[in-house]
Design a protein around this motif. Structure first.
Motif, short mmCIF file in Angstrom:
data_model
loop_
_atom_site.label_atom_id
_atom_site.label_comp_id
_atom_site.label_asym_id
_atom_site.label_seq_id
_atom_site.Cartn_x
_atom_site.Cartn_y
_atom_site.Cartn_z
N PHE A 21 0.83 -1.21 0.00
CA PHE A 21 0.00 0.00 0.00
C PHE A 21 0.86 1.25 0.00
O PHE A 21 0.64 2.19 -0.78
CB PHE A 21 -0.92 0.00 1.22
N LEU A 22 1.88 1.29 0.88
CA LEU A 22 2.76 2.45 0.95
C LEU A 22 3.55 2.63 -0.33
O LEU A 22 3.77 3.77 -0.79
CB LEU A 22 3.72 2.33 2.14
N LEU A 23 3.97 1.52 -0.94
CA LEU A 23 4.73 1.61 -2.18
C LEU A 23 3.91 2.26 -3.28
O LEU A 23 4.38 3.15 -4.00
CB LEU A 23 5.18 0.21 -2.61
N VAL A 24 2.65 1.84 -3.41
CA VAL A 24 1.77 2.42 -4.43
C VAL A 24 1.43 3.87 -4.08
O VAL A 24 1.51 4.76 -4.93
CB VAL A 24 0.48 1.59 -4.56
N PHE A 25 1.07 4.11 -2.82
CA PHE A 25 0.66 5.45 -2.39
C PHE A 25 1.81 6.45 -2.50
O PHE A 25 1.67 7.53 -3.09
CB PHE A 25 0.15 5.38 -0.95
N TYR A 26 2.96 6.09 -1.93
CA TYR A 26 4.12 6.97 -2.00
C TYR A 26 4.60 7.13 -3.44
O TYR A 26 5.03 8.22 -3.85
CB TYR A 26 5.26 6.41 -1.15
N GLY A 27 4.53 6.05 -4.21
CA GLY A 27 4.97 6.12 -5.60
C GLY A 27 4.13 7.08 -6.43
O GLY A 27 4.66 7.89 -7.19
N LEU A 28 2.82 7.01 -6.26
CA LEU A 28 1.93 7.90 -7.02
C LEU A 28 2.16 9.36 -6.63
O LEU A 28 2.24 10.24 -7.49
CB LEU A 28 0.47 7.51 -6.77
#
Length: 225
Positions: free
Chosen positions: A22-29
Motif C-alpha cells: 500500500f505504501l509503495l503504491v501510495f508513495y509512488g503515485l
C-alpha cells in the motif's frame, strides 16, 4: 544466525506485506504525480524501521524466554535486529531511487539524490540506535514514543528558539554561517563536498549502530524472563 534472521524476516513479511504494498503504491503515485520527492526518501525510513517492530512481536509471543534455551549468545540474538535493519535500509535505497527516476523532468540532480538518500539512511539508523536499547530496557511501545518525541524536540526545538531570538543575537550567527559557507565553497568542489558529506553521514550512522548494539547486548544480558 541465519535461522534468527529468517525468523524475523518471516515476521515482517507476514505482518507488513500488505502495508508495504500500500505504501509503495501510495508513495509512488504521490512522488511521481505531485513531485513529492521527500516521500521517496521516507520509504528508506519506513522500510528500515520494520526490523524494530519485531521486538514488539517478540514481547507479545514471549520469544525471548524461549530464545534463552537456544544455543545462541545474547550478542547474536541482539545483532539480528541490527543486521536486519542494515539489510532493509540498504534494500530500500534502490527502491527509493527507482521512485525518483519515475518523476518527469526536471528530475533532482544526482548530488541532490545522494544527499537525500544519505540523510534518510542516517535518520533511520540514528533513530534505530536509540529505539532498540530503550525497547529492551522499557518495552517497545514506550521506546518508540519517547524517541519520536525526543527527536522532534531536538530537530525543531533549535529552529523555534532561533526564530524567537532578537535580530541582534541571530545576526552574528547568520554572518558566521555565511562566511563558513563561502569558505567551504571556495575550498571544495561541489562533487567533493557532496561525497564528503555523504561519507560522513554514513560513517556517523555506522558508529551509532555499533555503540547501540554494544549497549543493547549489556541490557539484554541482564534481563530476566
Amino acid at each position: 544466525m541465519k535461522g534468527l534472521l529468517y525468523k524475523d524476516w518471516a515476521l515482517i513479511a507476514g505482518g507488513y506485506k500488505t502495508n508495504f504494498l500500500f505504501l509503495l503504491v501510495f508513495y509512488g503515485l504521490l512522488t511521481v504525480v505531485a513531485r513529492m520527492t521527500f516521500l521517496a526518501y521516507a520509504m528508506v525510513f519506513v522500510v528500515g524501521m520494520y526490523a524494530s517492530s519485531t521486538i514488539s512481536m517478540d514481547e507479545n509471543s514471549r520469544w525471548d524466554a524461549y530464545a534463552h534455551t537456544l544455543p545462541v549468545t545474547p550478542g547474536q540474538l541482539v545483532a539480528v535486529k541490527y543486521w536486519l535493519t542494515l539489510i532493509l535500509t540498504a534494500a530500500s535505497i534502490p527502491l527509493s531511487f527507482c521512485l525518483i527516476a519515475l518523476i518527469p523532468d526536471p528530475k533532482p540532480t544526482p548530488m541532490e539524490i545522494a544527499l537525500g538518500l544519505a540523510a534518510a539512511c542516517t535518520v533511520t539508523l540514528f533513530y534505530f540506535s536509540f529505539v532498540i536499547p530503550l525497547s529492551y530496557k522499557f518495552g517497545a511501545a514506550k521506546a518508540r514514543s519517547w524517541v519520536s518525541i525526543s527527536l522532534l524536540v531536538v530537530a525543531f526545538g533549535p529552529v523555534a528558539l532561533f526564530a524567537l531570538l532578537p535580530e541582534s543575537t541571530t545576526a552574528p550567527l547568520k554572518n558566521a554561517a555565511s562566511s563558513l559557507d563561502a569558505t567551504v565553497t571556495a575550498t571544495w568542489s561541489e562533487a567533493s563536498l557532496v561525497a564528503a558529506v555523504v561519507g560522513a553521514l554514513l560513517l556517523f550512522s555506522l558508529v551509532c549502530i555499533f555503540i547501540s548494539w554494544a549497549i543493547s547486548v549489556r541490557i539484554y544480558t541482564r534481563r530476566t524472563y
